[in-house]
Design an enzyme around this catalytic site. Sequence first.
Site, PDB file in Angstrom:
ATOM      1  N   GLY A 297       0.834  -1.190   0.000  1.00  0.00           N
ATOM      2  CA  GLY A 297       0.000   0.000   0.000  1.00  0.00           C
ATOM      3  C   GLY A 297       0.876   1.250   0.000  1.00  0.00           C
ATOM      4  O   GLY A 297       2.110   1.156  -0.032  1.00  0.00           O
TER       5      GLY A 297
ATOM      6  N   ARG B  11       3.073   4.139   1.235  1.00  0.00           N
ATOM      7  CA  ARG B  11       4.004   4.289   2.373  1.00  0.00           C
ATOM      8  C   ARG B  11       4.271   2.976   3.111  1.00  0.00           C
ATOM      9  O   ARG B  11       4.507   2.977   4.316  1.00  0.00           O
ATOM     10  CB  ARG B  11       3.451   5.306   3.380  1.00  0.00           C
ATOM     11  CG  ARG B  11       3.174   6.657   2.809  1.00  0.00           C
ATOM     12  CD  ARG B  11       4.434   7.460   2.752  1.00  0.00           C
ATOM     13  NE  ARG B  11       4.282   8.608   1.875  1.00  0.00           N
ATOM     14  CZ  ARG B  11       5.201   9.527   1.723  1.00  0.00           C
ATOM     15  NH1 ARG B  11       6.337   9.441   2.381  1.00  0.00           N
ATOM     16  NH2 ARG B  11       5.011  10.537   0.900  1.00  0.00           N
ATOM     17  N   SER B  12       4.221   1.869   2.407  1.00  0.00           N
ATOM     18  CA  SER B  12       4.462   0.580   3.063  1.00  0.00           C
ATOM     19  C   SER B  12       5.940   0.229   3.062  1.00  0.00           C
ATOM     20  O   SER B  12       6.345  -0.756   3.679  1.00  0.00           O
ATOM     21  CB  SER B  12       3.687  -0.522   2.334  1.00  0.00           C
ATOM     22  OG  SER B  12       4.114  -0.583   0.980  1.00  0.00           O
ATOM     23  N   GLY B  13       6.748   1.006   2.332  1.00  0.00           N
ATOM     24  CA  GLY B  13       8.178   0.701   2.245  1.00  0.00           C
ATOM     25  C   GLY B  13       8.529  -0.106   1.009  1.00  0.00           C
ATOM     26  O   GLY B  13       9.619  -0.664   0.911  1.00  0.00           O
ATOM     27  N   LYS B  14       7.594  -0.184   0.039  1.00  0.00           N
ATOM     28  CA  LYS B  14       7.825  -1.069  -1.108  1.00  0.00           C
ATOM     29  C   LYS B  14       8.965  -0.593  -2.000  1.00  0.00           C
ATOM     30  O   LYS B  14       9.773  -1.407  -2.457  1.00  0.00           O
ATOM     31  CB  LYS B  14       6.530  -1.292  -1.916  1.00  0.00           C
ATOM     32  CG  LYS B  14       5.848  -0.030  -2.427  1.00  0.00           C
ATOM     33  CD  LYS B  14       4.468  -0.382  -2.972  1.00  0.00           C
ATOM     34  CE  LYS B  14       3.798   0.791  -3.678  1.00  0.00           C
ATOM     35  NZ  LYS B  14       3.634   2.002  -2.822  1.00  0.00           N
TER      36      LYS B  14
ATOM     37  N   HIS C 133      12.807  10.028  -3.718  1.00  0.00           N
ATOM     38  CA  HIS C 133      13.102   8.700  -4.268  1.00  0.00           C
ATOM     39  C   HIS C 133      14.447   8.706  -4.960  1.00  0.00           C
ATOM     40  O   HIS C 133      15.256   7.801  -4.813  1.00  0.00           O
ATOM     41  CB  HIS C 133      12.032   8.300  -5.293  1.00  0.00           C
ATOM     42  CG  HIS C 133      10.878   7.595  -4.668  1.00  0.00           C
ATOM     43  ND1 HIS C 133      10.624   6.271  -4.875  1.00  0.00           N
ATOM     44  CD2 HIS C 133       9.921   8.032  -3.839  1.00  0.00           C
ATOM     45  CE1 HIS C 133       9.546   5.924  -4.189  1.00  0.00           C
ATOM     46  NE2 HIS C 133       9.097   6.984  -3.560  1.00  0.00           N
TER      47      HIS C 133
ATOM     48  N   GLU D 143      12.962   7.706 -18.119  1.00  0.00           N
ATOM     49  CA  GLU D 143      11.545   8.062 -18.025  1.00  0.00           C
ATOM     50  C   GLU D 143      10.852   7.522 -19.265  1.00  0.00           C
ATOM     51  O   GLU D 143      11.142   7.957 -20.372  1.00  0.00           O
ATOM     52  CB  GLU D 143      11.383   9.592 -17.998  1.00  0.00           C
ATOM     53  CG  GLU D 143      12.124  10.302 -16.892  1.00  0.00           C
ATOM     54  CD  GLU D 143      11.261  10.528 -15.658  1.00  0.00           C
ATOM     55  OE1 GLU D 143      10.060  10.175 -15.705  1.00  0.00           O
ATOM     56  OE2 GLU D 143      11.804  11.038 -14.663  1.00  0.00           O
TER      57      GLU D 143
END
Length: 438
Positions: free
Chosen positions: A272, A274-277, A313, A325
């Site tokens: 989800g 902000r889950s750290g993915k 990021h 990109e």
Amino acid sequence: MEILLLGTGSADGWPNPFCRCVSCRSATEVRGQTAALVDDVLLLDCGPEAPRAAARFGRSLASVRHILFTHGHWDHVGPAAMLMRHWTRTGEPLDVVGPPSALDQCRDWVGPEDPVRFIEVSPGDDLRVGDYRVRVLAAAHGSDIGADAVLYDLESVGGRIFWATDTGPLPDATHTAVAGAGFDAVFLEQTFGMHTGHGTEHHDLPAFAATVDELRRSGAVVAATELVAVHLSHHNPPEPELTAALADSGARPGRDGEIVGAEPTRSLILGGARSGKSAHAEALLAGQAAVTYLATGGVREGDPEWAERVRLHRSRRPASWRTVETSDVAEALLTAETPVLLDCLGTWLTARMDLHNVWDGGLLDGVHDDIDKLVAAWRSCPVRAVAVSNEAGSGVVPSTPAGRLFRDLLGVLNARIAAESDEVVLMVAGRPLKLPAQ
Ligand SMILES: [Zn+2]
Ligand SMILES: [Zn+2]
């Protein structure tokens, strides 16, 4: 070729169970005696801890048909394995390959009816065992056992690897024998870290760097070679410093239970917001010298918060990573030459839905075609690939038809990419949860 590292530690392991030094206290990984299981059929060394390590990592040794011993030191030869095997009354043949002083320790542990074939080898031998070509190389090790120690260059249709433990700086004959090999993976011992006054029977960090340099110069190690340090002991600095030091040589510390494959692996990291993915996905590639980062997020004009996220990021990624990109991710995956990080599938899908105008009731055929192409490219990607995606299905039902459509399509896309991935990880509260295979 699939190599499961059963152990990556020295004889006493790391941490040494009886030690309280900083290196042992700070160890977050437990490393047992160095050994590996190749394709479930061949063992590279088999010390006393190796059989149990295999069981702990969920593997049976029932299919093992060949054991290659490097030398007779006790952390590499645990002959009781022969007895364990005998008790299952397996009628399957077993080749036990190694220098004489290693094999001699095993003979008494084999029953008279056991279908075990002992094959004594010495440097320069070139033999076939099963589906493998085995080139036997000289080690600089074991003066207490008459220097009766070898290393192995192991090749099958699935790849070619160099098993280089235990040894000090490699003898010239070994460098000559592996020149131009272009190994898929090299497992080189690095026992002593910054402690350099140990003699020449093992590598320390400076010696490791020098050996790797020479292997690169000769073409034994090439850009695509996975360089893994094994036989690690508590003479090494704590893991973060060791990782940094090895990275200078394009190498990384091995981990017990790690699978090193000549086949590139594909990982899907779900989570989800902000889950750290993303952080987890980046960590998976931290050992790679060069990574192509496929940014699918695009630019959002006049959205400073988005710009700040992108900046954060980016600042987390090493300078050697190249950012591309693009929304033509399929093409980028198929032509990639360095490991790829794709972050993320959700924004890619949004871009494809924009392109085909589906928000205003346009046809979905174009999006489905794009998904088909992406899945095919993911399957055929020639390099290590990590994809990040949103796990969007468990929140509240989106209030708009467009939101519901996006959620449903992303669910389909995630499931299809997962089906073509070697590992699927769900991130929850910063913790990785490995999802079982189907
Ligand atoms: Zn050893
Ligand atoms: Zn040894």
